[in-house]
Design a protein around this motif. Structure first.
Motif, short mmCIF file in Angstrom:
data_model
loop_
_atom_site.label_atom_id
_atom_site.label_comp_id
_atom_site.label_asym_id
_atom_site.label_seq_id
_atom_site.Cartn_x
_atom_site.Cartn_y
_atom_site.Cartn_z
N ILE A 412 -27.42 -5.42 3.04
CA ILE A 412 -27.35 -3.98 2.74
C ILE A 412 -28.69 -3.50 2.17
O ILE A 412 -29.20 -2.43 2.54
CB ILE A 412 -26.20 -3.70 1.76
CG1 ILE A 412 -24.85 -3.94 2.45
CG2 ILE A 412 -26.27 -2.27 1.21
CD1 ILE A 412 -23.67 -3.91 1.52
N TYR A 416 -30.23 -0.79 4.59
CA TYR A 416 -30.08 0.58 4.12
C TYR A 416 -31.05 0.94 3.00
O TYR A 416 -31.46 2.09 2.87
CB TYR A 416 -28.64 0.81 3.65
CG TYR A 416 -27.63 0.64 4.74
CD1 TYR A 416 -27.44 1.63 5.70
CD2 TYR A 416 -26.86 -0.52 4.84
CE1 TYR A 416 -26.51 1.47 6.72
CE2 TYR A 416 -25.93 -0.70 5.85
CZ TYR A 416 -25.75 0.30 6.79
OH TYR A 416 -24.85 0.14 7.81
N GLY A 417 -31.40 -0.06 2.19
CA GLY A 417 -32.34 0.20 1.11
C GLY A 417 -33.78 -0.01 1.48
O GLY A 417 -34.69 0.35 0.72
N ASP A 421 -34.98 0.80 -2.00
CA ASP A 421 -33.94 1.65 -2.59
C ASP A 421 -32.77 0.76 -3.03
O ASP A 421 -32.11 0.13 -2.20
CB ASP A 421 -33.47 2.68 -1.56
CG ASP A 421 -32.44 3.63 -2.14
OD1 ASP A 421 -32.15 3.55 -3.35
OD2 ASP A 421 -31.90 4.46 -1.37
N SER A 423 -30.06 1.87 -4.77
CA SER A 423 -28.88 2.66 -5.15
C SER A 423 -27.59 2.14 -4.52
O SER A 423 -26.54 2.10 -5.19
CB SER A 423 -29.09 4.13 -4.75
OG SER A 423 -29.33 4.26 -3.35
N GLN A 424 -27.63 1.70 -3.25
CA GLN A 424 -26.41 1.22 -2.60
C GLN A 424 -25.84 0.00 -3.31
O GLN A 424 -24.64 -0.09 -3.56
CB GLN A 424 -26.68 0.89 -1.12
CG GLN A 424 -27.07 2.08 -0.26
CD GLN A 424 -28.56 2.33 -0.25
OE1 GLN A 424 -29.32 1.64 -0.94
NE2 GLN A 424 -28.99 3.31 0.54
N ILE A 428 -22.27 -0.71 -5.59
CA ILE A 428 -21.37 -1.85 -5.33
C ILE A 428 -21.12 -2.63 -6.62
O ILE A 428 -19.98 -2.96 -6.96
CB ILE A 428 -21.96 -2.76 -4.25
CG1 ILE A 428 -21.99 -2.03 -2.90
CG2 ILE A 428 -21.15 -4.05 -4.13
CD1 ILE A 428 -22.75 -2.78 -1.82
#
Length: 449
Positions: A412, A416-417, A421, A423-424, A428
């Motif tokens: 992830i 996505y990061g 990043d 934040s995801q 979690i």
């Protein structure tokens, strides 16, 4: 509470098979008209048989403190090395494997933490065969071999095998025994003793992180592994020789007792461990790297890991002491709630270094009570023969969380990061900490019953 019925069962068995019982049966068959006074006279002719079980040395005093100190040292290196993994993780991400994907690098930490947590299930059957002392020493030799072989590893898969599988499994034997032995030697001070032993992992990182960092700076990460090998081997070998059970200790001769799967208390303890481990591992593995990405120097980020480990070590000691005055479930419910809240506010929504510093220290205070109080709950609820098995099952659940969670979180973060990043994965982590409160509330209900 689950009362220990072993003494009753032993007494019942001895009564059924005793010479007195045999005499009574013989008399009742061959001389049915014999009166009760004659039977009593015959019985008195038999010598008394002492069926008492030796109690061993008194708990909470004497050699109990030596055992506690040995367990503390063993956990200092077995868990301390794992807790210092943030240093290695940052080095792997930022220096050694810059062109390797984060999810692949995550397998090094995944296997190391998984085997350190889950491998302890094998401790019970091994203890039955060679005893507590030599099982711990066996763990010393296996773990030391892993560190030494890691010092010659230059590929990710090689570190997965050496630092991950071999070192992790050796340490798991040491960890399981270090958390089980104090429960055999302490009664009134059990919570405090287990809390002190559990703090060894935090203090271990405080000792080992400066050593690893300094050796990496002046030489290489490979020599850091060799220095760790020497420290780990000598210290845990001495600690292992000092270990012994207070009374006869024969754990269940099974790697997994499937009967515990039907036990709601054991399953709830495992559920807590599974959920919190996902949230805890995110901060442990990614927070130092997030500081570096925000402009903090690697040296300062490393020093903050030591501060975190110091706070978490004292948190485990304080938790063990508070058990005398408070319900351990209440302590964990409060701390897990606070951990989730501060992850979703202070780390997620702010980029200021000062806020992140306060978050890291608060997380060290609130995030770790389960590591000391989980074994306390287990030792208080189960018979001593099952303590090692339940502890092992609890740590297996945490290992599975790492095995599933760490690569998924790494993927992830990579996809996505974009490796910048966070934040995801912060969302979690905070969510899983808050979810861990649910089985804790249920656990409090079942243990009250």
């Amino acid at each position: 509470m689950n009362n220990n019925t072993a003494p009753y069962e032993l007494s019942k068995t001895n009564t059924l098979n005793s010479p007195t019982r045999s005499i009574n049966r013989a008399i009742s068959v061959s001389q049915p008209d014999l009166n009760i006074d004659q039977v009593s006279e015959e019985v008195k002719l038999e010598p008394d048989v002492d069926n008492t079980i030796p109690e061993g040395p008194p708990p909470d005093k004497g050699y109990a403190w030596i055992v506690m100190a040995a367990c503390f040292v063993n956990l200092l290196f077995a868990f301390g090395t794992t807790n210092a993994f943030g240093v290695f993780q940052t080095y792997y991400l930022e220096v050694l494997f810059v062109d390797v994907s984060a999810d692949l690098i995550a397998w090094i930490s995944t296997t190391c933490i998984f085997f350190t947590l889950a491998g302890g299930l094998a401790a019970g059957p091994i203890i039955r065969r060679i005893g507590m002392r030599y099982t711990s020493i066996l763990g010393t030799f296996i773990g030391s071999a892993g560190l030494l072989l890691a010092s010659f590893s230059t590929k990710v898969w090689q570190l997965v095998l050496t630092q991950g599988v071999i070192f992790g499994f050796g340490s798991s034997l040491i960890v399981n025994i270090a958390l089980t032995a104090p429960a055999l030697w302490f009664d009134k001070n059990r919570g405090m003793a287990i809390g002190l032993v559990a703090s060894g992992g935090g203090f271990g990182a405080l000792v080992l992180i400066p050593v690893v960092t300094k050796v990496v700076e002046v030489n290489s990460v490979w020599w850091a592994f060799r220095v760790l090998f020497l420290m780990y081997f000598v210290s845990t070998l001495v600690g292992g020789f000092l270990l012994k059970p207070r009374i006869g200790f024969t754990p269940i001769n099974k790697i997994i007792d499937f009967g515990l799967i039907k036990d709601p208390v054991a399953m709830l303890i495992c559920a807590v461990g599974f959920l919190l481990e996902i949230g805890y591992s995110i901060t442990m593995l990614y927070f130092p790297a997030s500081l570096v990405d925000n402009g903090t120097s690697v040296t300062l980020a490393t020093n903050l890991i030591m501060a975190f480990c110091t706070i978490s070590a004292f948190s485990r000691i304080i938790s063990g002491y508070l058990v005398k005055k408070m319900n351990p479930m209440d302590i964990m419910i409060f701390c897990h709630s606070m951990s989730g809240i501060i992850m979703l506010t202070m780390w997620l929504t702010n980029k200021k270094f000062s806020v992140h510093l306060v978050y890291y220290l608060l997380f060290g205070l609130f995030s770790v009570p389960f590591f000391s109080l989980g074994p306390v709950v287990t030792a208080s609820y189960y018979k001593k023969e099952k303590i090692s098995q339940v502890n092992g099952l609890s740590y297996l659940s945490m290992g599975i969380a790492i095995l599933i969670g760490a690569p998924s979180i790494g993927a992830i973060f990579q996809k996505y990061g974009k490796r910048t990043d966070y934040s995801q994965i912060i969302i979690i982590g905070g969510t899983f900490y808050l979810l861990s409160v649910i089985p804790l509330v249920l656990l409090r209900h079942y243990i009250k019953k």
